[in-house]
Design a protein around this motif. Structure first.
Motif, short mmCIF file in Angstrom:
data_model
loop_
_atom_site.label_atom_id
_atom_site.label_comp_id
_atom_site.label_asym_id
_atom_site.label_seq_id
_atom_site.Cartn_x
_atom_site.Cartn_y
_atom_site.Cartn_z
N ASN A 1 35.99 25.95 33.28
CA ASN A 1 35.11 27.14 33.26
C ASN A 1 33.70 26.79 32.80
OD1 ASN A 1 37.96 28.02 31.60
ND2 ASN A 1 37.60 28.90 33.63
N PRO A 2 33.03 25.85 33.47
CA PRO A 2 31.70 25.49 33.04
C PRO A 2 30.72 26.66 33.13
CG PRO A 2 32.16 24.58 35.20
CD PRO A 2 33.45 25.11 34.68
N LEU A 3 29.70 26.59 32.29
CA LEU A 3 28.61 27.56 32.33
C LEU A 3 27.75 27.24 33.55
CD1 LEU A 3 27.18 29.85 30.64
CD2 LEU A 3 25.81 28.02 29.63
N LEU A 4 27.66 28.19 34.49
CA LEU A 4 26.95 27.93 35.74
C LEU A 4 25.52 28.48 35.75
CD1 LEU A 4 29.67 28.54 38.47
CD2 LEU A 4 29.11 26.45 37.19
N VAL B 1 30.15 25.75 45.18
CA VAL B 1 30.74 26.74 44.27
C VAL B 1 29.95 26.88 42.97
CG1 VAL B 1 32.80 27.18 42.85
CG2 VAL B 1 33.05 26.51 45.24
N PHE B 2 29.37 25.78 42.50
CA PHE B 2 28.62 25.81 41.25
C PHE B 2 27.15 26.19 41.46
CE2 PHE B 2 31.31 22.72 38.44
CZ PHE B 2 32.44 23.48 38.70
N ASP C 1 29.39 34.74 29.89
CA ASP C 1 29.50 33.71 28.85
C ASP C 1 29.71 34.41 27.51
OD1 ASP C 1 29.35 31.17 27.63
OD2 ASP C 1 27.21 31.47 27.20
N GLY C 2 30.58 33.84 26.68
CA GLY C 2 30.90 34.44 25.39
C GLY C 2 32.18 35.26 25.40
N VAL D 1 26.78 33.22 32.90
CA VAL D 1 28.13 33.39 33.46
C VAL D 1 28.83 32.04 33.57
CG1 VAL D 1 27.71 35.52 34.75
CG2 VAL D 1 27.24 33.30 35.84
N ARG D 2 30.15 32.10 33.42
CA ARG D 2 31.03 30.96 33.66
C ARG D 2 31.89 31.25 34.89
NH1 ARG D 2 31.57 27.28 29.48
NH2 ARG D 2 30.39 27.86 27.62
N ILE D 3 32.39 30.21 35.50
CA ILE D 3 33.30 30.40 36.62
C ILE D 3 34.73 30.59 36.11
CG2 ILE D 3 33.59 27.90 36.92
CD1 ILE D 3 33.97 28.44 39.94
N TYR D 4 35.44 31.53 36.71
CA TYR D 4 36.87 31.69 36.44
C TYR D 4 37.62 30.79 37.42
CZ TYR D 4 41.34 33.89 35.43
OH TYR D 4 42.64 34.13 35.07
N HIS D 5 37.50 31.07 38.69
CA HIS D 5 37.93 30.12 39.72
C HIS D 5 37.38 30.57 41.07
CE1 HIS D 5 41.18 32.67 41.43
NE2 HIS D 5 41.50 32.99 40.19
N ASP D 6 37.49 29.68 42.05
CA ASP D 6 37.11 30.05 43.42
C ASP D 6 38.38 30.25 44.24
OD1 ASP D 6 38.07 27.69 44.84
OD2 ASP D 6 36.35 26.59 44.08
N GLN D 7 38.21 30.81 45.43
CA GLN D 7 39.31 30.93 46.38
C GLN D 7 38.74 30.87 47.80
OE1 GLN D 7 41.10 34.74 45.28
NE2 GLN D 7 42.89 33.66 44.50
#
Length: 276
Positions: free
Chosen positions: A270-273, A91-92, A236-237, A109-115
């Motif tokens: 929400n890490p920066l990926l 995912v990351f 990001d931001g 970009v940061r992650i919001y979530h996966d599904q």
């Protein structure tokens, strides 16, 4: 799961190079189809790990006829990365995140979530909707990668997208339902908006679509599971917006824990990926 096992997973750190035409097409239409974003060898490693986790976490025990339209659409397991270091590695992946940033035209970009979205044999259609009605994110720079981890035939196909609908912004607060399907389908038809379904997809192919892009998905008339992983990214931001619905309040608590309106959307989940 040992560090040695994680170290031997496919790296997923190399770049998938986009053409300027592909980026322009995405930004115009709000969706794009890309071949082999992940290759066969990578999918063969990650598919059984994802599948085992979905089966372990799935709490849906009702028969298909007992469920509503949303329940018939798919088995949905969110933030599956929190439960597995191997799935977190997938995912990351820098490759996927860089694609998201390049398509959005942003530096990071940061992650919001996966599904994980597994549509069962005989599963129903996914009604027309916009993803971003659920997200308390103060930006239009959002994007979802939708990747099957099994081959899916023409009769199941990709999602169906309404081209350029992302430019129309927030169209309806209706949650995914029979009502959203009827209302938005009529809107698309009345406005003469072009729709596209990319048809059959191989495992590792992917579509990307904007958070505001109207989309739906056919049912699954086959006798096997349609297995898909999705990852949602945002620029990001980005700041947190004031939630204006119960759905956005719920999302704020779950996917942006500890944050309030006006804060940078950068919680521990929400890490920066990717960052240029």
């Amino acid at each position: 799961m040992s560090n040695e096992f994680i170290n031997h997973l496919p790296k997923l750190s190399d770049s998938y190079v986009l053409t300027e035409e592909q980026i322009n097409d995405f930004q115009k239409n709000g969706h794009i189809f890309l071949k082999q974003v992940s290759n066969q060898e990578e999918i063969e490693v990650f598919r059984p790990i994802v599948g085992d986790m979905v089966r372990n976490l799935n709490q849906e025990s009702r028969q298909m006829h007992e469920r509503d339209t949303y329940g018939k659409a798919f088995i949905q397991i969110s933030n599956i990365w929190e439960n597995s270091l191997a799935i977190q590695h997938f995912v990351f992946a820098k490759r996927f995140a860089k694609l998201a940033a390049d398509l959005l035209g942003v530096d990071g970009v940061r992650i919001y979530h996966d599904q994980a979205l597994f549509k069962e044999p005989g599963g129903g259609h996914t009604p027309w909707h916009q993803d971003q009605i659920y997200w308390p994110l103060d930006t239009d720079k959002t994007i979802t990668m939708w990747m099957p981890i099994v081959n899916i035939p023409q009769e199941v196909g990709s999602m169906t997208f309404a081209s350029e609908s992302q430019k129309l912004g927030y169209l309806s607060k209706l949650a995914i339902s029979d009502e959203s399907h009827k209302t938005l389908k009529e809107y698309i038809e009345n406005k003469g908006i072009a729709t596209i379904n990319y048809g059959a997809m191989n495992a590792g192919d992917a579509t990307f679509h904007s958070g505001w892009t109207l989309h739906s998905a056919p049912g699954n008339p086959t006798d096997y599971m349609r297995e898909v992983m999705t990852i949602i990214y945002y620029a990001d931001g980005t700041k947190v917006m004031e939630p204006d619905t119960n759905a956005r309040n719920s999302d704020l608590a779950r996917w942006l824990p500890g944050l309030n309106a006006g804060d940078l959307a950068a919680s521990r989940l929400n890490p920066l990926l990717f960052k240029k």
